[in-house]
Write a protein that holds these residues in place. Structure first.
Motif, PDB file in Angstrom:
ATOM      1  N   VAL A 167       0.838  -1.209   0.000  1.00  0.00           N
ATOM      2  CA  VAL A 167       0.000   0.000   0.000  1.00  0.00           C
ATOM      3  C   VAL A 167       0.865   1.248   0.000  1.00  0.00           C
ATOM      4  O   VAL A 167       0.569   2.238  -0.701  1.00  0.00           O
ATOM      5  N   ASP A 168       1.949   1.196   0.788  1.00  0.00           N
ATOM      6  CA  ASP A 168       2.829   2.369   0.865  1.00  0.00           C
ATOM      7  C   ASP A 168       3.458   2.669  -0.508  1.00  0.00           C
ATOM      8  O   ASP A 168       3.568   3.838  -0.913  1.00  0.00           O
ATOM      9  N   VAL A 169       3.875   1.617  -1.199  1.00  0.00           N
ATOM     10  CA  VAL A 169       4.460   1.808  -2.535  1.00  0.00           C
ATOM     11  C   VAL A 169       3.422   2.374  -3.492  1.00  0.00           C
ATOM     12  O   VAL A 169       3.707   3.286  -4.300  1.00  0.00           O
ATOM     13  N   ALA A 170       2.187   1.870  -3.415  1.00  0.00           N
ATOM     14  CA  ALA A 170       1.134   2.355  -4.312  1.00  0.00           C
ATOM     15  C   ALA A 170       0.802   3.821  -4.043  1.00  0.00           C
ATOM     16  O   ALA A 170       0.568   4.605  -4.970  1.00  0.00           O
ATOM     17  N   VAL A 171       0.783   4.191  -2.741  1.00  0.00           N
ATOM     18  CA  VAL A 171       0.448   5.578  -2.399  1.00  0.00           C
ATOM     19  C   VAL A 171       1.532   6.533  -2.860  1.00  0.00           C
ATOM     20  O   VAL A 171       1.264   7.660  -3.303  1.00  0.00           O
ATOM     21  N   ARG A 172       2.785   6.112  -2.760  1.00  0.00           N
ATOM     22  CA  ARG A 172       3.910   6.985  -3.136  1.00  0.00           C
ATOM     23  C   ARG A 172       4.152   7.051  -4.646  1.00  0.00           C
ATOM     24  O   ARG A 172       5.027   7.788  -5.104  1.00  0.00           O
ATOM     25  N   ASN A 173       3.424   6.257  -5.406  1.00  0.00           N
ATOM     26  CA  ASN A 173       3.586   6.270  -6.863  1.00  0.00           C
ATOM     27  C   ASN A 173       3.103   7.618  -7.419  1.00  0.00           C
ATOM     28  O   ASN A 173       1.961   8.026  -7.189  1.00  0.00           O
ATOM     29  N   PRO A 174       3.957   8.329  -8.153  1.00  0.00           N
ATOM     30  CA  PRO A 174       3.528   9.645  -8.691  1.00  0.00           C
ATOM     31  C   PRO A 174       2.315   9.552  -9.600  1.00  0.00           C
ATOM     32  O   PRO A 174       1.551  10.529  -9.729  1.00  0.00           O
ATOM     33  N   ARG A 181      -4.812   7.508  -3.426  1.00  0.00           N
ATOM     34  CA  ARG A 181      -4.020   7.900  -2.268  1.00  0.00           C
ATOM     35  C   ARG A 181      -4.873   7.920  -1.001  1.00  0.00           C
ATOM     36  O   ARG A 181      -4.436   7.452   0.078  1.00  0.00           O
ATOM     37  N   ARG A 182      -6.078   8.448  -1.076  1.00  0.00           N
ATOM     38  CA  ARG A 182      -6.954   8.470   0.101  1.00  0.00           C
ATOM     39  C   ARG A 182      -7.293   7.055   0.544  1.00  0.00           C
ATOM     40  O   ARG A 182      -7.309   6.756   1.738  1.00  0.00           O
ATOM     41  N   LEU A 183      -7.574   6.196  -0.430  1.00  0.00           N
ATOM     42  CA  LEU A 183      -7.856   4.802  -0.091  1.00  0.00           C
ATOM     43  C   LEU A 183      -6.638   4.148   0.551  1.00  0.00           C
ATOM     44  O   LEU A 183      -6.752   3.413   1.543  1.00  0.00           O
ATOM     45  N   GLY A 184      -5.453   4.422   0.014  1.00  0.00           N
ATOM     46  CA  GLY A 184      -4.232   3.846   0.590  1.00  0.00           C
ATOM     47  C   GLY A 184      -3.983   4.329   1.988  1.00  0.00           C
ATOM     48  O   GLY A 184      -3.571   3.542   2.875  1.00  0.00           O
TER      49      GLY A 184
END
Length: 365
Positions: A167-174, A181-184
């Protein structure tokens, strides 16, 4: 009040002796009345035919026989009662050993305690063997339960860590959208709550074991450290913290006691109101030390106070999914306190909020 077994045994010995001696005295009295005339006749012929003198001698002899006999029965009965008391103490010694072992287990919660009574196979040794077997089965049962909780918690950490990383990697993806991002971020909060729950289960399983390896420490220093760590949270919630810290020397596991104090401080801040107050007190009372944590907040019904130490128990309708902890904080506090030979109690404040008092054995002079 019902007399003890030892007292009853002594009384039975005294009663049996008194009955036996009384029966012997009665037989002796009957024999004296029967054969005393012949004895007097063979000793002094003239006395035998002097009836008034004979009657006086006969009555005096029988009276003295009764007096001295009764005194002798009394003395012998008292001696028998004393001997019965001593013999009962000797016979009940194995049972006292069983009682002392059971008391130690009840006070220390140490299921490794054993009686180990040796000797011929009789009621006392058989009772001791049954008691040791029961303790062994209880120890295996509790150890199995703790191992299951520890293993399950450990196994659950791995997928949570993987989820957090993904999840952290997905949220930090530009290239991630704002909704993603809110879901993450929501998933990360849920993941963090689950990690707190697992950590609480591990601490609870560890805290329920009796602490045998103890080191001296001052609970005042532990409270100072916990309050320093919570200073930022107290400032964020605008809670005024009062430190009333006196020396409180004790002995125990420093990590577990730190967790105990931290849980109480966190609980006092979490269930407080904006602009509220928190009082943390450490002090020594004779052979005990006390830690008191009181806070302002919503009124707590008196009938719900004891239930707050149960696992996953919440007040005021808090749900387990809320951000107010895992529901294990006070359960962990009680488990750690009892593992150190102490106790914990809570009482509602009239102005709202709660006062939690932890008592532990003092260490040193």
């Amino acid at each position: 009040m019902k007399p003890t077994i030892r007292v009853r045994f002594a009384l039975v010995c005294a009663l049996v002796t008194a009955v036996a001696c009384g029966a012997f005295l009665a037989v002796l009295h009957v024999a004296a009345r029967r054969y005393l005339p012949e004895m007097l006749h063979s000793a002094e012929e003239d006395v035998y035919w002097n009836l008034p003198a004979y009657d006086r001698i006969r009555r005096a002899a029988l009276s003295r026989l009764l007096v001295f006999g009764a005194a002798g029965v009394t003395v012998v009965s008292l001696v028998a009662a004393g001997l019965g008391w001593l013999l009962a103490g000797w016979a009940l010694r194995p049972l006292r050993r069983v009682t002392e072992s059971a008391r130690r287990v009840a006070q220390s919660h140490d299921l490794t305690e054993r009686i180990g009574l040796d000797g011929p196979r009789e009621d006392a040794t058989e009772l001791a063997g049954i008691f040791d077997g029961m303790l062994a089965r209880l120890a295996r049962s509790f150890d199995g339960q703790r191992r299951f909780v520890a293993n399950a918690s450990h196994e659950l950490r791995t997928p949570l860590s993987i989820n957090q990383t993904l999840v952290d990697v997905a949220v930090r993806n530009p290239a991630a959208s704002e909704d993603l991002r809110r879901l993450g971020e929501s998933l990360l909060l849920v993941n963090a709550r689950h990690e707190r729950l697992i950590d609480g289960l591990l601490t609870l399983a560890e805290g329920e074991r009796t602490v045998l390896d103890r080191s001296p420490l001052d609970l005042r220093d532990v409270a100072e450290h916990a309050l320093d760590r919570s200073q930022e949270e107290a400032g964020t919630k605008d809670v005024t913290v009062h430190r009333l810290l006196d020396g409180a020397p004790t002995a125990g596991n420093a990590i577990l006691l730190e967790r105990l104090v931290q849980n109480l401080v966190d609980n006092g801040l979490r269930h407080n109101r904006a602009g509220g107050e928190l009082w943390v007190t450490t002090r020594r009372r004779d052979d005990r030390i006390e830690l008191l944590v009181a806070n302002t907040g919503l009124p707590v019904p008196a009938y719900e106070v004891q239930s707050i130490f149960d696992p996953f128990r919440r007040l005021h309708g808090d749900r387990l999914g809320s951000d107010r902890g895992s529901g294990l904080g006070l359960s962990i506090v009680r488990a750690i306190a009892e593992a150190h030979g102490g106790r914990v109690a809570a009482s509602p404040r009239a102005e709202g909020g709660l006062t939690v008092t932890v008592e532990l054995p003092a260490h040193g002079d």
